[in-house]
Design a protein around this motif. Structure first.
Motif, PDB file in Angstrom:
ATOM      1  N   ARG A  39     -61.042 -14.711 -26.297  1.00 14.71           N
ATOM      2  CA  ARG A  39     -60.915 -13.487 -25.521  1.00 14.71           C
ATOM      3  C   ARG A  39     -60.839 -12.297 -26.309  1.00 14.71           C
ATOM      4  O   ARG A  39     -60.457 -12.297 -27.608  1.00 14.71           O
ATOM      5  CB  ARG A  39     -59.829 -13.654 -24.673  1.00 14.71           C
ATOM      6  N   ALA A  40     -60.851 -11.031 -25.790  1.00 11.50           N
ATOM      7  CA  ALA A  40     -60.419  -9.857 -26.390  1.00 11.50           C
ATOM      8  C   ALA A  40     -59.080  -9.700 -26.633  1.00 11.50           C
ATOM      9  O   ALA A  40     -58.381 -10.437 -26.133  1.00 11.50           O
ATOM     10  CB  ALA A  40     -61.295  -8.654 -25.648  1.00 11.50           C
ATOM     11  N   GLU A  41     -59.057  -8.561 -27.655  1.00 12.33           N
ATOM     12  CA  GLU A  41     -57.548  -8.371 -27.941  1.00 12.33           C
ATOM     13  C   GLU A  41     -56.815  -8.006 -26.611  1.00 12.33           C
ATOM     14  O   GLU A  41     -57.335  -7.439 -25.693  1.00 12.33           O
ATOM     15  CB  GLU A  41     -57.338  -7.337 -29.079  1.00 12.33           C
ATOM     16  N   GLY A  42     -55.341  -8.233 -26.869  1.00 13.68           N
ATOM     17  CA  GLY A  42     -54.389  -7.707 -25.678  1.00 13.68           C
ATOM     18  C   GLY A  42     -53.386  -7.317 -26.159  1.00 13.68           C
ATOM     19  O   GLY A  42     -53.030  -7.305 -27.272  1.00 13.68           O
ATOM     20  N   PRO A  43     -52.490  -7.144 -25.312  1.00 13.34           N
ATOM     21  CA  PRO A  43     -51.008  -6.599 -25.660  1.00 13.34           C
ATOM     22  C   PRO A  43     -50.229  -7.595 -26.355  1.00 13.34           C
ATOM     23  O   PRO A  43     -50.358  -8.776 -26.290  1.00 13.34           O
ATOM     24  CB  PRO A  43     -50.296  -6.046 -24.182  1.00 13.34           C
ATOM     25  N   LYS A  44     -49.223  -7.128 -27.076  1.00 14.98           N
ATOM     26  CA  LYS A  44     -48.414  -8.044 -27.919  1.00 14.98           C
ATOM     27  C   LYS A  44     -47.294  -8.748 -27.033  1.00 14.98           C
ATOM     28  O   LYS A  44     -46.990  -7.913 -26.143  1.00 14.98           O
ATOM     29  CB  LYS A  44     -47.622  -7.468 -29.099  1.00 14.98           C
ATOM     30  N   PRO A  45     -46.916  -9.875 -27.421  1.00 16.04           N
ATOM     31  CA  PRO A  45     -45.806 -10.637 -26.435  1.00 16.04           C
ATOM     32  C   PRO A  45     -44.601  -9.431 -26.554  1.00 16.04           C
ATOM     33  O   PRO A  45     -44.334  -8.903 -27.750  1.00 16.04           O
ATOM     34  CB  PRO A  45     -45.593 -11.605 -27.105  1.00 16.04           C
ATOM     35  N   VAL A  46     -43.694  -9.416 -25.727  1.00 17.96           N
ATOM     36  CA  VAL A  46     -42.571  -8.499 -25.443  1.00 17.96           C
ATOM     37  C   VAL A  46     -41.423  -9.404 -25.487  1.00 17.96           C
ATOM     38  O   VAL A  46     -41.461 -10.440 -24.816  1.00 17.96           O
ATOM     39  CB  VAL A  46     -42.720  -7.806 -24.552  1.00 17.96           C
ATOM     40  N   PHE A  47     -40.537  -9.231 -26.443  1.00 13.73           N
ATOM     41  CA  PHE A  47     -39.170 -10.205 -26.432  1.00 13.73           C
ATOM     42  C   PHE A  47     -38.056  -8.954 -26.085  1.00 13.73           C
ATOM     43  O   PHE A  47     -38.173  -7.958 -26.636  1.00 13.73           O
ATOM     44  CB  PHE A  47     -38.918 -10.748 -27.883  1.00 13.73           C
ATOM     45  N   ALA A  48     -37.277  -9.525 -25.231  1.00 10.93           N
ATOM     46  CA  ALA A  48     -36.278  -8.859 -24.610  1.00 10.93           C
ATOM     47  C   ALA A  48     -34.741  -9.544 -24.659  1.00 10.93           C
ATOM     48  O   ALA A  48     -34.610 -10.555 -24.112  1.00 10.93           O
ATOM     49  CB  ALA A  48     -36.396  -8.351 -23.352  1.00 10.93           C
ATOM     50  N   GLU A  49     -33.852  -8.798 -25.304  1.00 12.27           N
ATOM     51  CA  GLU A  49     -32.404  -9.500 -25.433  1.00 12.27           C
ATOM     52  C   GLU A  49     -31.550  -8.557 -24.327  1.00 12.27           C
ATOM     53  O   GLU A  49     -31.442  -7.419 -24.256  1.00 12.27           O
ATOM     54  CB  GLU A  49     -31.695  -9.235 -26.660  1.00 12.27           C
ATOM     55  N   CYS A  50     -30.861  -9.486 -23.388  1.00  9.27           N
ATOM     56  CA  CYS A  50     -29.998  -8.608 -22.189  1.00  9.27           C
ATOM     57  C   CYS A  50     -28.509  -9.214 -22.505  1.00  9.27           C
ATOM     58  O   CYS A  50     -28.375 -10.311 -23.003  1.00  9.27           O
ATOM     59  CB  CYS A  50     -30.688  -9.088 -20.959  1.00  9.27           C
ATOM     60  N   ASP A  51     -27.535  -8.114 -22.000  1.00  5.18           N
ATOM     61  CA  ASP A  51     -26.271  -8.252 -22.086  1.00  5.18           C
ATOM     62  C   ASP A  51     -25.866  -9.577 -21.353  1.00  5.18           C
ATOM     63  O   ASP A  51     -25.074 -10.563 -21.777  1.00  5.18           O
ATOM     64  CB  ASP A  51     -25.456  -7.195 -21.517  1.00  5.18           C
ATOM     65  N   ASP A  52     -26.524  -9.668 -20.097  1.00  2.00           N
ATOM     66  CA  ASP A  52     -26.215 -10.908 -19.346  1.00  2.00           C
ATOM     67  C   ASP A  52     -27.191 -11.586 -18.431  1.00  2.00           C
ATOM     68  O   ASP A  52     -28.196 -10.870 -18.512  1.00  2.00           O
ATOM     69  CB  ASP A  52     -24.765 -10.566 -18.287  1.00  2.00           C
ATOM     70  N   GLU A  53     -27.172 -12.525 -17.666  1.00  2.00           N
ATOM     71  CA  GLU A  53     -28.228 -13.029 -16.806  1.00  2.00           C
ATOM     72  C   GLU A  53     -28.532 -12.211 -15.738  1.00  2.00           C
ATOM     73  O   GLU A  53     -29.861 -12.098 -15.439  1.00  2.00           O
ATOM     74  CB  GLU A  53     -27.770 -14.401 -16.311  1.00  2.00           C
ATOM     75  N   ALA A  68     -50.105 -17.962 -19.952  1.00  2.00           N
ATOM     76  CA  ALA A  68     -50.084 -16.721 -19.847  1.00  2.00           C
ATOM     77  C   ALA A  68     -51.436 -16.252 -20.391  1.00  2.00           C
ATOM     78  O   ALA A  68     -51.976 -16.504 -21.411  1.00  2.00           O
ATOM     79  CB  ALA A  68     -49.204 -15.712 -20.796  1.00  2.00           C
ATOM     80  N   ARG A  69     -52.381 -15.433 -19.583  1.00  2.00           N
ATOM     81  CA  ARG A  69     -53.881 -14.871 -20.031  1.00  2.00           C
ATOM     82  C   ARG A  69     -53.471 -13.779 -20.867  1.00  2.00           C
ATOM     83  O   ARG A  69     -54.132 -13.629 -21.936  1.00  2.00           O
ATOM     84  CB  ARG A  69     -54.477 -14.654 -18.764  1.00  2.00           C
ATOM     85  N   GLU A  70     -52.679 -12.569 -20.506  1.00  2.00           N
ATOM     86  CA  GLU A  70     -52.713 -11.457 -21.148  1.00  2.00           C
ATOM     87  C   GLU A  70     -51.060 -10.998 -21.369  1.00  2.00           C
ATOM     88  O   GLU A  70     -50.978 -10.808 -22.536  1.00  2.00           O
ATOM     89  CB  GLU A  70     -53.513 -10.636 -20.310  1.00  2.00           C
ATOM     90  N   HIS A  71     -50.651 -10.969 -20.351  1.00  2.00           N
ATOM     91  CA  HIS A  71     -49.117 -10.301 -20.669  1.00  2.00           C
ATOM     92  C   HIS A  71     -48.035 -11.424 -20.582  1.00  2.00           C
ATOM     93  O   HIS A  71     -48.141 -12.249 -20.125  1.00  2.00           O
ATOM     94  CB  HIS A  71     -48.786  -9.693 -19.415  1.00  2.00           C
ATOM     95  N   LEU A  72     -47.327 -11.554 -21.605  1.00  2.00           N
ATOM     96  CA  LEU A  72     -46.516 -12.554 -22.002  1.00  2.00           C
ATOM     97  C   LEU A  72     -45.140 -11.778 -22.307  1.00  2.00           C
ATOM     98  O   LEU A  72     -44.852 -11.093 -23.272  1.00  2.00           O
ATOM     99  CB  LEU A  72     -46.831 -13.413 -23.065  1.00  2.00           C
ATOM    100  N   HIS A  73     -43.914 -12.245 -21.728  1.00  2.00           N
ATOM    101  CA  HIS A  73     -42.705 -11.518 -21.781  1.00  2.00           C
ATOM    102  C   HIS A  73     -41.332 -12.542 -21.987  1.00  2.00           C
ATOM    103  O   HIS A  73     -41.298 -13.652 -21.319  1.00  2.00           O
ATOM    104  CB  HIS A  73     -42.257 -10.622 -20.415  1.00  2.00           C
ATOM    105  N   LEU A  74     -40.875 -12.719 -23.155  1.00  2.60           N
ATOM    106  CA  LEU A  74     -39.925 -13.814 -23.468  1.00  2.60           C
ATOM    107  C   LEU A  74     -38.593 -12.902 -23.615  1.00  2.60           C
ATOM    108  O   LEU A  74     -38.344 -11.966 -24.181  1.00  2.60           O
ATOM    109  CB  LEU A  74     -40.263 -14.355 -24.641  1.00  2.60           C
ATOM    110  N   ALA A 112     -49.926 -12.820 -16.061  1.00  5.74           N
ATOM    111  CA  ALA A 112     -48.513 -12.464 -16.642  1.00  5.74           C
ATOM    112  C   ALA A 112     -47.765 -13.515 -16.490  1.00  5.74           C
ATOM    113  O   ALA A 112     -47.459 -13.869 -15.489  1.00  5.74           O
ATOM    114  CB  ALA A 112     -48.231 -11.040 -16.222  1.00  5.74           C
ATOM    115  N   VAL A 113     -46.922 -13.441 -17.506  1.00  2.00           N
ATOM    116  CA  VAL A 113     -45.692 -14.777 -17.674  1.00  2.00           C
ATOM    117  C   VAL A 113     -44.404 -14.232 -18.264  1.00  2.00           C
ATOM    118  O   VAL A 113     -44.817 -13.620 -19.270  1.00  2.00           O
ATOM    119  CB  VAL A 113     -46.306 -15.817 -18.226  1.00  2.00           C
TER     120      VAL A 113
END
Length: 686
Positions: free
Chosen positions: A314-328, A530-536, A494-495
């Motif tokens: 496939r064509a280029e897409g957005p980079k995966p995003v990593f997020a660190e949170c204080d709590d659940e 995930a096809r395009e958007h990936l958030h971890l 999106a996943v």
């Protein structure tokens, strides 16, 4: 249509699969590489060229939904008459047909759950057991049956396999034996027995085997990495020494070993069949290069020789995003907000999924999405066509199809009928009312599609009945909340992969290298949905204001460079996680150095006297049962009996006291420490 025209839109490897019309053939197909496309074209090509008769083909897969998809695609390719079924459906059909002839009388009744019979078995043995505990015992019985282990051999086999049953193995064996006795007396069969009996009838009655083998000469088995020994036994019995067999699978998606599945039949296929054609599909058409790259990097550190590196198409897409949170709670709020942003940018809510390791994690996301006003649906709960409102709608529509004159347009008829049971012009706010509305709305949308194709009410009802048989549910608006295991075989634009902390993935009870590697593959499966958007994302603490003692999953080490790491609040330093001291542990009674794991947990020699509060131990066991039920895990996953004994003996009063008990680390301290200390101080069991 010319034969070559039908294959013209396949890539070179897919075409190689389609043209390999004689077995044995092994297709190693990575995630998103078009394996279903390849094998359906192979079957259709074999039928068109006269290599196989359509009614002599048996395509076997693992879910009713997947079997329905195979049938749908084969019909579109003109391969009518091909049988596409699950192992259980194919075996049950054969067993039911031949039972009156070779056994006599009515065929046995199929039970979908072992639990009611197990409850009665426990009563017969006068053994008290909770439903949650018996569910775990049922899983052990299923494992034993698919690996061909009988009750008398279960304790030794479980020990050899490294299994940790919820109750002593000898007790599992007694319950297993009592369950089988009751099942036979009541003329019942479970899913495993269906396969056993079909293979046995074919083995003991040559005329049955001959008839089945005369009918089915051409076999295709999908998801071959998930085959267990019992399914392999049945497949070999069907084949009867022939090798017109095509298997398809991906060893990197082996995530069901705990239930008896093994990839060795796939990875050793060319050993079992030295003349086999082996074809690899590695061109990934599902995901962007950024998602594919992350998936490849997760597997780069995997053990074993069978790793396949995907090549993004496939064509280029957005980079995966990593997020660190204080709590659940903060993590769930962040995910709900970002999902809402994607929806506002045009991503349909049905094309978004939140995937977690265990079902108990869903609650925070249900609350966050409800608060954000974002519709969601829980996957792994009721099947669409088994929902009460859907069953009611189908009954009403079926009745209308028989009695109406059909002069009114289809869409209007369906809207009028569904309006009487809850379909309103605007959706309700949320909760169960919203879920019911979404189900009815999906039926109404489906009716509009059928009407646009020129269909009437009888055709629409017939389509619904076919979809129900194949478990082909219509798409429903709403973000999908599902476990990683339940997400296998699915895909979304999106996943969101959430809760990616040590102790959750890999799960805390993954102890052996093999178990840890399976957890790695589970994360890989999640990424490749995930096809395009990936958030971890991950949270440093369980509750707001709690100790930030968690750390991200080891599987993410070195990977966050694939995308930015964001923090919803102000940037914070990650809490240091001190390691347990490596100093020797001594008996608190006689001061002898302890070496045995059990003695180290207790903090004393097994022969030294123990003094503990019996009532406290009972309260701790009650709490553990509730915690395990809430998390939907076996009780030993929360704390083992030895750990509870150690708690009752030592009565900790602080977190440091808890950490001094071998077997309680930072993950369990953060998860259960507050509740345990409350009980030890005399508080209520919650």
């Amino acid at each position: 249509m010319r034969h070559d025209d039908a294959l013209a839109d396949l890539d070179p490897e897919q075409r190689q699969v389609a043209e390999a019309v004689r077995g044995p053939v092994c297709v190693l197909a990575g995630a998103g590489t078009g394996k279903t496309r390849a094998i359906t074209h192979r079957i259709a090509h074999a039928v068109r060229t006269g290599v196989a008769e359509a009614n002599s083909v048996l395509a076997v897969t693992f879910t009713t939904r997947a079997a329905g998809e195979l049938k749908h695609r084969l019909r579109a390719l003109g391969a009518h008459g091909v049988q596409a079924r699950t192992f259980h459906a194919a075996a049950l059909r054969q067993l039911t047909y031949f039972w009156p002839r070779v056994i006599g009388g009515d065929p046995p009744r199929v039970i979908e759950s072992k639990l009611p019979v197990l409850i009665e078995a426990a009563r017969v043995l006068r053994r008290g057991a909770e439903r949650a505990e018996l569910r775990d015992v049922a899983a052990e019985i299923e494992w034993a049956k698919v690996t061909q282990v009988g009750p008398e051999d279960y304790p030794a086999a479980a020990a050899k396999a490294g299994r940790t049953p919820p109750i002593p193995p000898s007790d599992v064996a007694h319950l297993f034996d009592a369950y089988e006795t009751l099942r036979r007396e009541r003329h019942l069969v479970d899913f495993e027995t269906i396969l056993e009996l079909t293979a046995a009838v074919m083995t003991e009655h040559r005329e049955v085997a001959a008839q089945i083998r005369q009918q089915y000469r051409y076999f295709v088995v999908d998801e071959y990495q998930d085959v267990n020994p019992l399914q392999k036994l049945l497949l070999d019995t069907w084949l009867g020494g022939r090798d017109d067999l095509c298997v398809v699978g991906d060893p990197n998606q082996t995530i069901y070993s705990f239930s008896g599945a093994t990839p060795r039949y796939l990875t050793n296929f060319s050993v079992e069949h030295p003349s086999a054609t082996v074809i690899k599909l590695v061109r990934d058409y599902r995901s962007t290069p950024q998602v594919v790259d992350l998936a490849n990097r997760v597997l780069a550190r995997a053990r074993g020789p069978h790793r396949m590196e995907l090549v993004a198409q496939r064509a280029e897409g957005p980079k995966p995003v990593f997020a660190e949170c204080d709590d659940e709670a903060a993590e769930a709020t962040l995910v709900a907000r970002r999902a809402k942003e994607l929806i506002s940018r045009g991503v349909p809510s049905r094309e978004i999924a939140v995937l977690y390791r265990v079902n108990a994690q869903s609650e925070a996301y249900e609350q966050a999405f409800a608060k954000a006003g974002v519709p969601y649906l829980l996957r792994g709960a009721e099947r669409f066509f088994e929902r009460p409102e859907v069953r009611q709608a189908v009954v009403l529509l079926r009745g209308a199809a028989r009695s109406a004159n059909h002069d009114q347009p289809l869409a209007r008829t369906v809207h009028d009928i569904l309006g009487g049971i809850g379909l309103t012009p605007e959706p309700p706010g949320g909760g169960t009312a919203r879920e019911k509305w979404e189900s009815l709305r999906a039926l109404a949308d489906l009716a509009e599609d059928v009407a646009a194709a020129g269909g009437d009410l009888p055709r629409f009802v017939a389509d619904l009945e076919r979809r129900a048989t194949e478990q082909h549910a219509p798409p429903i608006d709403g973000v999908t909340l599902a476990s990683l295991h339940a997400a296998k075989g699915l895909e979304w634009d999106a996943v969101f992969l959430v809760g990616l902390t040590e102790g959750m993935i890999p799960i805390v009870y993954a102890e052996t290298p093999e178990q840890v590697e399976e957890e790695r593959r589970l994360l890989y499966v999640g990424i490749t949905r995930a096809r395009e958007h990936l958030h971890l994302s991950w949270a440093l603490a369980r509750s707001p204001g709690g100790r930030k003692a968690r750390r991200p999953s080891r599987f993410l080490d070195g990977l966050t460079g694939a995308g930015p790491v964001t923090r919803p609040a102000a940037s914070r330093e990650r809490a240091a996680v001190p390691s347990r001291s490596a100093t020797a542990i001594h008996c608190r009674v006689c001061a002898k150095t302890l070496t045995a794991a059990t003695e180290q947990k207790l903090g004393r020699c097994a022969t030294c006297p123990a003094d503990f509060d019996v009532e406290l131990l009972g309260r701790l066991k009650d709490w553990r049962a509730s915690a395990a039920k809430e998390a939907k895990v076996p009780t030993y996953v929360v704390f083992t009996d030895v750990t509870l004994q150690a708690l009752a003996e030592r009565v900790p009063t602080s977190e440091d006291d808890l950490l001094a008990i071998a077997g309680i680390g930072r993950v369990k301290l953060e998860r259960y420490g507050e509740a345990v200390l409350n009980i030890c101080r005399g508080g209520e069991v919650t």
